[in-house]
Design a protein around this motif. Structure first.
Motif, PDB file in Angstrom:
ATOM      1  N   LEU A 167       0.833  -1.208   0.000  1.00  0.00           N
ATOM      2  CA  LEU A 167       0.000   0.000   0.000  1.00  0.00           C
ATOM      3  C   LEU A 167       0.864   1.253   0.000  1.00  0.00           C
ATOM      4  N   GLY A 168       1.988   1.189   0.708  1.00  0.00           N
ATOM      5  CA  GLY A 168       2.863   2.344   0.790  1.00  0.00           C
ATOM      6  C   GLY A 168       3.795   2.491  -0.385  1.00  0.00           C
ATOM      7  N   THR A 169       4.320   1.363  -0.896  1.00  0.00           N
ATOM      8  CA  THR A 169       5.313   1.434  -1.973  1.00  0.00           C
ATOM      9  C   THR A 169       4.679   1.527  -3.361  1.00  0.00           C
ATOM     10  N   GLN A 170       3.444   0.993  -3.518  1.00  0.00           N
ATOM     11  CA  GLN A 170       2.783   0.902  -4.825  1.00  0.00           C
ATOM     12  C   GLN A 170       3.630   0.111  -5.829  1.00  0.00           C
ATOM     13  N   SER A 171       4.469  -0.786  -5.338  1.00  0.00           N
ATOM     14  CA  SER A 171       5.359  -1.539  -6.221  1.00  0.00           C
ATOM     15  C   SER A 171       5.481  -2.979  -5.742  1.00  0.00           C
ATOM     16  N   SER A 172       5.133  -3.932  -6.622  1.00  0.00           N
ATOM     17  CA  SER A 172       5.312  -5.347  -6.293  1.00  0.00           C
ATOM     18  C   SER A 172       6.785  -5.671  -6.095  1.00  0.00           C
ATOM     19  N   ALA A 173       7.628  -5.081  -6.948  1.00  0.00           N
ATOM     20  CA  ALA A 173       9.062  -5.357  -6.882  1.00  0.00           C
ATOM     21  C   ALA A 173       9.662  -4.873  -5.564  1.00  0.00           C
ATOM     22  N   ALA A 174       9.275  -3.670  -5.130  1.00  0.00           N
ATOM     23  CA  ALA A 174       9.823  -3.112  -3.899  1.00  0.00           C
ATOM     24  C   ALA A 174       9.365  -3.886  -2.667  1.00  0.00           C
ATOM     25  N   THR A 175       8.258  -4.625  -2.782  1.00  0.00           N
ATOM     26  CA  THR A 175       7.697  -5.357  -1.645  1.00  0.00           C
ATOM     27  C   THR A 175       8.207  -6.793  -1.588  1.00  0.00           C
ATOM     28  N   ILE A 176       8.981  -7.239  -2.578  1.00  0.00           N
ATOM     29  CA  ILE A 176       9.440  -8.630  -2.655  1.00  0.00           C
ATOM     30  C   ILE A 176      10.086  -9.112  -1.352  1.00  0.00           C
ATOM     31  N   PRO A 177      11.014  -8.360  -0.732  1.00  0.00           N
ATOM     32  CA  PRO A 177      11.633  -8.874   0.499  1.00  0.00           C
ATOM     33  C   PRO A 177      10.618  -9.197   1.596  1.00  0.00           C
ATOM     34  N   VAL A 178       9.616  -8.330   1.769  1.00  0.00           N
ATOM     35  CA  VAL A 178       8.589  -8.568   2.790  1.00  0.00           C
ATOM     36  C   VAL A 178       7.710  -9.745   2.389  1.00  0.00           C
ATOM     37  N   THR A 179       7.344  -9.828   1.111  1.00  0.00           N
ATOM     38  CA  THR A 179       6.507 -10.927   0.631  1.00  0.00           C
ATOM     39  C   THR A 179       7.209 -12.268   0.831  1.00  0.00           C
ATOM     40  N   VAL A 180       8.507 -12.328   0.526  1.00  0.00           N
ATOM     41  CA  VAL A 180       9.287 -13.560   0.709  1.00  0.00           C
ATOM     42  C   VAL A 180       9.326 -13.948   2.182  1.00  0.00           C
ATOM     43  N   ARG A 181       9.589 -12.967   3.032  1.00  0.00           N
ATOM     44  CA  ARG A 181       9.688 -13.244   4.473  1.00  0.00           C
ATOM     45  C   ARG A 181       8.380 -13.803   5.022  1.00  0.00           C
ATOM     46  N   GLN A 182       7.267 -13.181   4.652  1.00  0.00           N
ATOM     47  CA  GLN A 182       5.967 -13.624   5.168  1.00  0.00           C
ATOM     48  C   GLN A 182       5.537 -14.941   4.539  1.00  0.00           C
ATOM     49  N   ALA A 183       5.841 -15.153   3.258  1.00  0.00           N
ATOM     50  CA  ALA A 183       5.473 -16.408   2.593  1.00  0.00           C
ATOM     51  C   ALA A 183       6.209 -17.588   3.223  1.00  0.00           C
ATOM     52  N   ARG A 184       7.439 -17.369   3.659  1.00  0.00           N
ATOM     53  CA  ARG A 184       8.176 -18.438   4.346  1.00  0.00           C
ATOM     54  C   ARG A 184       7.484 -18.821   5.648  1.00  0.00           C
ATOM     55  N   LYS A 185       6.863 -17.841   6.312  1.00  0.00           N
ATOM     56  CA  LYS A 185       6.194 -18.098   7.582  1.00  0.00           C
ATOM     57  C   LYS A 185       4.934 -18.943   7.418  1.00  0.00           C
ATOM     58  N   THR A 186       4.424 -19.043   6.181  1.00  0.00           N
ATOM     59  CA  THR A 186       3.246 -19.884   5.947  1.00  0.00           C
ATOM     60  C   THR A 186       3.594 -21.365   5.944  1.00  0.00           C
ATOM     61  N   GLY A 187       4.888 -21.687   5.920  1.00  0.00           N
ATOM     62  CA  GLY A 187       5.322 -23.080   5.923  1.00  0.00           C
ATOM     63  C   GLY A 187       5.714 -23.605   4.561  1.00  0.00           C
ATOM     64  N   ALA A 188       5.634 -22.771   3.526  1.00  0.00           N
ATOM     65  CA  ALA A 188       6.033 -23.210   2.185  1.00  0.00           C
ATOM     66  C   ALA A 188       7.551 -23.398   2.127  1.00  0.00           C
ATOM     67  N   ASN A 189       7.992 -24.291   1.251  1.00  0.00           N
ATOM     68  CA  ASN A 189       9.420 -24.559   1.071  1.00  0.00           C
ATOM     69  C   ASN A 189      10.152 -23.265   0.722  1.00  0.00           C
ATOM     70  N   GLU A 190      11.251 -22.982   1.450  1.00  0.00           N
ATOM     71  CA  GLU A 190      11.951 -21.716   1.261  1.00  0.00           C
ATOM     72  C   GLU A 190      12.480 -21.551  -0.153  1.00  0.00           C
ATOM     73  N   ARG A 191      12.991 -22.632  -0.735  1.00  0.00           N
ATOM     74  CA  ARG A 191      13.547 -22.526  -2.090  1.00  0.00           C
ATOM     75  C   ARG A 191      12.446 -22.273  -3.117  1.00  0.00           C
ATOM     76  N   VAL A 192      11.277 -22.857  -2.884  1.00  0.00           N
ATOM     77  CA  VAL A 192      10.142 -22.586  -3.771  1.00  0.00           C
ATOM     78  C   VAL A 192       9.708 -21.128  -3.630  1.00  0.00           C
ATOM     79  N   VAL A 193       9.629 -20.641  -2.396  1.00  0.00           N
ATOM     80  CA  VAL A 193       9.239 -19.246  -2.154  1.00  0.00           C
ATOM     81  C   VAL A 193      10.240 -18.292  -2.794  1.00  0.00           C
ATOM     82  N   ASP A 194      11.534 -18.571  -2.597  1.00  0.00           N
ATOM     83  CA  ASP A 194      12.574 -17.685  -3.141  1.00  0.00           C
ATOM     84  C   ASP A 194      12.545 -17.631  -4.660  1.00  0.00           C
ATOM     85  N   PHE A 195      12.083 -18.716  -5.281  1.00  0.00           N
ATOM     86  CA  PHE A 195      11.974 -18.746  -6.744  1.00  0.00           C
ATOM     87  C   PHE A 195      10.664 -18.118  -7.215  1.00  0.00           C
ATOM     88  N   ALA A 196       9.553 -18.498  -6.549  1.00  0.00           N
ATOM     89  CA  ALA A 196       8.227 -18.150  -7.063  1.00  0.00           C
ATOM     90  C   ALA A 196       7.837 -16.692  -6.809  1.00  0.00           C
TER      91      ALA A 196
END
Length: 388
Positions: free
Chosen positions: A245-274
């Motif tokens: 909401l603050g950045t208006q950029s999917s690319a700029a939010t990637i680090p936060v998205t990766v961090r939170q997606a890992r917390k869902t229990g998904a495989n880290e290597r899959v998250v880092d790729f996808a």
């Protein structure tokens, strides 16, 4: 410290000032506004095919790099999610919006001879090639670069993409508020602005509701596949939503998205790729916005789009979203060609479309990145431990 006004406040201010000043502006002043919007609109028409070629070709080429089956799974789910979002938006918008607005109330706006001020000068800017030519060329070159592994052409198109992105960032985006100001000032001068403004409020609320309906659907699917509570998963991804909401950029939010997606229990290597891949090719929130806004604009113009006529637009939109550059409003810029060719949008309709889209761009981006977490979980479930 230099104070900078964000794009959304500038657009809101442009609309408000346009309505206010246009309501009492003399003809000569209204014609000045009309001159700027006409010249800028012609420039947009010139740039659109270049945007399509500059972003779709390297975007498709990049999909040829990666991890085989995992890449295919990720791309397939991203495209399917985008199409479902578009279809959901079509049925919701076509069912709800007609109850809140008068069909054809914008029909008089399209004819400058009736009420709108006309431009002082005529400055045509013929595109290098047409929109459809740009689309076909981009697909051919993108697929060709992916299949042959061409490094020279790919390097050229990456640099070409960088140039076009700078044109968007430093020319088009900064001038958009002035363009929108001119459009609304001219409509206020012609007495047609009140009915147009009613569209903004209705569409804005509808889009926000559809965004969250789509997120619930995505996380319900991910939760069913992983046997986890979908609302707990959605809550886990909320930091990515608010960051976007603050950045208006999917690319700029990637680090936060990766961090939170890992917390869902998904495989880290899959998250880092996808997740970085989805930041480029998965734009379900933006698709909901584009489809809903376009239906609203078409209805105000006196048209009632049918599902059979709109479905090809949704399918093409899913592919064209790959071309959306990582700047505010990138998705609507990439879609301008389709709006013109497939839906018959004229310059006034395109300007309204841009204003509608940009007014809630951050919410669409937030929906995009939050949905990336659900898709990463689904890809992980189907990948079933395959190497990344």
């Amino acid at each position: 410290m230099k104070f900078k006004i964000g794009l959304l406040p500038r657009i809101i201010l442009a609309i408000a000032l346009g309505v206010l000043i246009g309501s009492f502006a003399p003809e000569w002043m209204a014609r000045i506004f009309a001159t700027f919007t006409a010249v800028f609109g012609n420039f947009l028409n010139f740039v659109v095919p270049l945007i399509i070629l500059g972003f779709i070709a390297p975007g498709i080429a990049k999909l040829g790099k990666g991890s085989g089956k995992l890449l295919g799974l990720a791309t397939g789910f991203a495209y399917a999610s985008t199409i479902v979002a578009g279809i959901l938006a079509f049925f919701a918008a076509s069912s709800i919006l007609p109850n809140f607005m008068e069909k054809g109330s914008m029909s008089g706006v399209d004819d400058p001879a009736e009420s709108l001020a006309t431009s002082f000068i005529d400055m045509p800017m013929e595109p290098v090639f047409g929109v459809m030519t740009a689309l076909i060329l981009a697909f051919l070159l993108g697929i060709g670069m992916a299949s042959t592994g061409s490094k020279t052409m790919f390097s050229f198109f990456e640099e070409f993409q960088s140039i076009i992105e700078k044109v968007i960032t430093y020319v088009i985006i900064p001038l958009l508020p002035f363009h929108i100001f001119g459009i609304f000032a001219n409509m206020a001068y012609g007495g047609a602005v009140a009915k147009i403004l009613s569209l903004f409020a209705v569409v804005f609320v509808l889009i926000l509701i559809l965004h969250w309906v789509m997120l619930v659907l995505q996380y319900s699917a991910a939760g069913a596949m992983t046997k986890k509570n979908p609302f707990f998963l959605l809550k886990t991804m909320l930091p990515a939503y608010f960051t976007a909401l603050g950045t208006q950029s999917s690319a700029a939010t990637i680090p936060v998205t990766v961090r939170q997606a890992r917390k869902t229990g998904a495989n880290e290597r899959v998250v880092d790729f996808a997740v970085p891949l989805f930041a480029t090719i998965h734009l379900s929130g933006s698709t909901i916005t584009l489809v809903s806004c376009s239906i609203g604009v078409l209805f105000l113009s006196g048209q009632t789009p049918s599902f059979t006529s709109f479905l090809p637009f949704i399918f093409m939109l899913g592919v064209t979203m790959i071309a959306a550059p990582g700047v505010p409003g990138g998705a609507v810029m990439a879609a301008l060609g389709l709006l013109e060719v497939m839906l018959g949008f004229d310059p006034t309709m395109i300007a309204l479309m841009i204003a509608l889209y940009m007014a809630q761009d951050s919410f669409g981006t937030a929906t995009n990145v939050t949905g990336d977490g659900a898709l990463a979980m689904i890809v992980d479930r189907f990948a079933n431990g395959k190497k990344v």
